[in-house]
Write a protein that holds these residues in place. Sequence first.
Motif, PDB file in Angstrom:
ATOM      1  N   MET A 163       0.590  -1.194  -0.032  1.00 55.08           N
ATOM      2  CA  MET A 163       0.175   0.303   0.273  1.00 55.08           C
ATOM      3  C   MET A 163       0.877   1.697  -0.177  1.00 55.08           C
ATOM      4  O   MET A 163       1.261   1.194   0.632  1.00 55.08           O
ATOM      5  N   SER A 164       0.683   2.396  -1.271  1.00 54.93           N
ATOM      6  CA  SER A 164       1.040   3.452  -0.875  1.00 54.93           C
ATOM      7  C   SER A 164       0.740   4.960  -0.333  1.00 54.93           C
ATOM      8  O   SER A 164       1.292   5.411   0.508  1.00 54.93           O
ATOM      9  N   GLY A 165      -0.482   4.566   0.410  1.00 48.06           N
ATOM     10  CA  GLY A 165      -1.806   4.982   1.518  1.00 48.06           C
ATOM     11  C   GLY A 165      -2.610   5.015   1.193  1.00 48.06           C
ATOM     12  O   GLY A 165      -3.306   4.642   0.038  1.00 48.06           O
ATOM     13  N   HIS A 166      -3.373   6.281   1.052  1.00 51.90           N
ATOM     14  CA  HIS A 166      -5.273   6.686   1.523  1.00 51.90           C
ATOM     15  C   HIS A 166      -4.985   7.735   0.469  1.00 51.90           C
ATOM     16  O   HIS A 166      -4.398   9.221   0.858  1.00 51.90           O
ATOM     17  N   HIS A 167      -6.739   8.318   0.213  1.00 53.32           N
ATOM     18  CA  HIS A 167      -7.185   9.559  -0.263  1.00 53.32           C
ATOM     19  C   HIS A 167      -8.277   9.247   0.804  1.00 53.32           C
ATOM     20  O   HIS A 167      -9.257   8.475  -0.139  1.00 53.32           O
ATOM     21  N   TYR A 168      -8.967  10.440   0.974  1.00 51.54           N
ATOM     22  CA  TYR A 168      -9.854  11.514   1.638  1.00 51.54           C
ATOM     23  C   TYR A 168      -9.541  12.456   1.565  1.00 51.54           C
ATOM     24  O   TYR A 168      -9.386  12.921   0.504  1.00 51.54           O
ATOM     25  N   PHE A 176      -7.543  15.166  -0.014  1.00 54.71           N
ATOM     26  CA  PHE A 176      -5.919  15.486   0.238  1.00 54.71           C
ATOM     27  C   PHE A 176      -5.382  13.717  -0.185  1.00 54.71           C
ATOM     28  O   PHE A 176      -6.451  12.073  -0.214  1.00 54.71           O
ATOM     29  N   PHE A 177      -4.515  13.726   0.343  1.00 55.58           N
ATOM     30  CA  PHE A 177      -3.965  12.011  -0.501  1.00 55.58           C
ATOM     31  C   PHE A 177      -2.693  11.880   1.087  1.00 55.58           C
ATOM     32  O   PHE A 177      -1.868  12.837   0.734  1.00 55.58           O
ATOM     33  N   ASN A 178      -2.679  11.230   1.652  1.00 61.00           N
ATOM     34  CA  ASN A 178      -1.876  11.135   3.022  1.00 61.00           C
ATOM     35  C   ASN A 178      -0.785   9.825   2.444  1.00 61.00           C
ATOM     36  O   ASN A 178      -1.220   8.341   2.315  1.00 61.00           O
ATOM     37  N   MET A 179       0.029   9.812   1.842  1.00 65.63           N
ATOM     38  CA  MET A 179       1.258   8.812   1.586  1.00 65.63           C
ATOM     39  C   MET A 179       2.279   8.290   3.058  1.00 65.63           C
ATOM     40  O   MET A 179       3.233   8.048   2.352  1.00 65.63           O
ATOM     41  N   ASP A 228       2.466  21.205   0.920  1.00 65.91           N
ATOM     42  CA  ASP A 228       2.698  20.352   0.618  1.00 65.91           C
ATOM     43  C   ASP A 228       3.176  19.812  -0.410  1.00 65.91           C
ATOM     44  O   ASP A 228       3.572  19.985  -0.857  1.00 65.91           O
ATOM     45  N   SER A 229       3.300  18.184   0.104  1.00 63.67           N
ATOM     46  CA  SER A 229       4.108  17.450  -0.905  1.00 63.67           C
ATOM     47  C   SER A 229       3.837  16.950  -2.663  1.00 63.67           C
ATOM     48  O   SER A 229       4.817  17.924  -3.494  1.00 63.67           O
ATOM     49  N   TRP A 230       2.141  17.215  -2.802  1.00 70.27           N
ATOM     50  CA  TRP A 230       1.910  17.354  -4.076  1.00 70.27           C
ATOM     51  C   TRP A 230       1.395  18.419  -4.859  1.00 70.27           C
ATOM     52  O   TRP A 230       0.832  18.686  -3.949  1.00 70.27           O
ATOM     53  N   LYS A 231       1.838  18.672  -5.423  1.00 78.87           N
ATOM     54  CA  LYS A 231       1.530  19.989  -6.541  1.00 78.87           C
ATOM     55  C   LYS A 231       0.697  20.107  -7.459  1.00 78.87           C
ATOM     56  O   LYS A 231      -0.474  20.427  -6.973  1.00 78.87           O
ATOM     57  N   VAL A 261      -7.177   5.698 -11.542  1.00 82.42           N
ATOM     58  CA  VAL A 261      -5.330   5.475 -11.292  1.00 82.42           C
ATOM     59  C   VAL A 261      -5.287   7.161 -11.031  1.00 82.42           C
ATOM     60  O   VAL A 261      -5.595   8.141 -11.919  1.00 82.42           O
ATOM     61  N   TYR A 262      -4.245   7.731 -10.293  1.00 81.23           N
ATOM     62  CA  TYR A 262      -4.303   8.503  -9.582  1.00 81.23           C
ATOM     63  C   TYR A 262      -2.403   9.191 -10.242  1.00 81.23           C
ATOM     64  O   TYR A 262      -1.549   7.966  -9.754  1.00 81.23           O
ATOM     65  N   TRP A 263      -1.836  10.011 -10.770  1.00 83.47           N
ATOM     66  CA  TRP A 263      -0.453  10.652 -10.987  1.00 83.47           C
ATOM     67  C   TRP A 263      -0.382  12.012  -9.726  1.00 83.47           C
ATOM     68  O   TRP A 263      -1.110  12.879  -9.667  1.00 83.47           O
ATOM     69  N   LEU A 264       0.571  11.042  -9.388  1.00 82.43           N
ATOM     70  CA  LEU A 264       1.184  12.574  -8.596  1.00 82.43           C
ATOM     71  C   LEU A 264       2.338  13.195  -9.208  1.00 82.43           C
ATOM     72  O   LEU A 264       3.550  11.945  -9.061  1.00 82.43           O
TER      73      LEU A 264
END
Length: 266
Positions: A163-168, A176-179, A228-231, A261-264
């Motif tokens: 698992m890479s993380g969670h999306h909520y 929000f993307f918590n990796m 935050d990390s993700w731009k 599919v999400y591209w970060l």
Amino acid sequence: MSFSRATLVVASILAITVSARPAEKRWGGWGGSWSGGSHHWWNSAPAPSSGDFGKRWGLQAGSCDMAAAVQNMNLAAADPPLPPPHPSLSLFQVVVGRGTQNYTCDLSNSTAVPIPVGALATLFDISCVAATAKELLPALSIVALDLPVPDSDDTDSPIMQDMSGHHYFLDDTTPFFNMDTELHQYGMGALQKANASDAPNDAYAGPGGTGNGAVQWLKLDVKPAAQDSWKQVYRLDTAGGVPPETCEEATPTIEVPYAAVYWLFK
């Protein structure tokens, strides 16, 4: 792509190193198990009869060519096409998300329609697939949607090790993307919708191919002044997630299964 075809191409997916940097865990193979003896989340679809798919593969996770992966983004399939990522940003990871799109209904109003209130999904790294086999990406969303939602509390499950993380959502409009997990610290970020386009006409409508349709493809931008990390994050290759048109015979809350599919980008 039909589900029957998608289940076959999963065999090809298993021949690719599926998890991106860093090399922390191994993937299970056909016949793995999780959560009370049910099938491994990725592999509960019927396996092809040929080869050694009845045993565990134990594929080693490793780094992938993210510069090659970003060239495989299929932004043009949406209607209208989504704008490209900002040239100053770099693709860090590609993940498939499996969860629910969530809605509420005002049952006191006979003309009410479902109102979106966010989503909840678990994210799994598919960066190497994105870098080497872009034609498999839509199949991953289809297969993911037709399998049970993984239990994130089942930390001993093989798939949860990848698992890479969670999306909520932090509120109704802030995805929000918590990796950051026990396995790695990739980063996190609160974003906002910048662009939205309809999914292709042949997008997978819901589990088993039946449902109300696939949710839109999105381009998300980091919120102003956020550190935050993700731009930027893109939601592509969606499957399912669209609610009923009206709240007739509905419940106060509606959870519609979806995958994407999400591209970060950082």
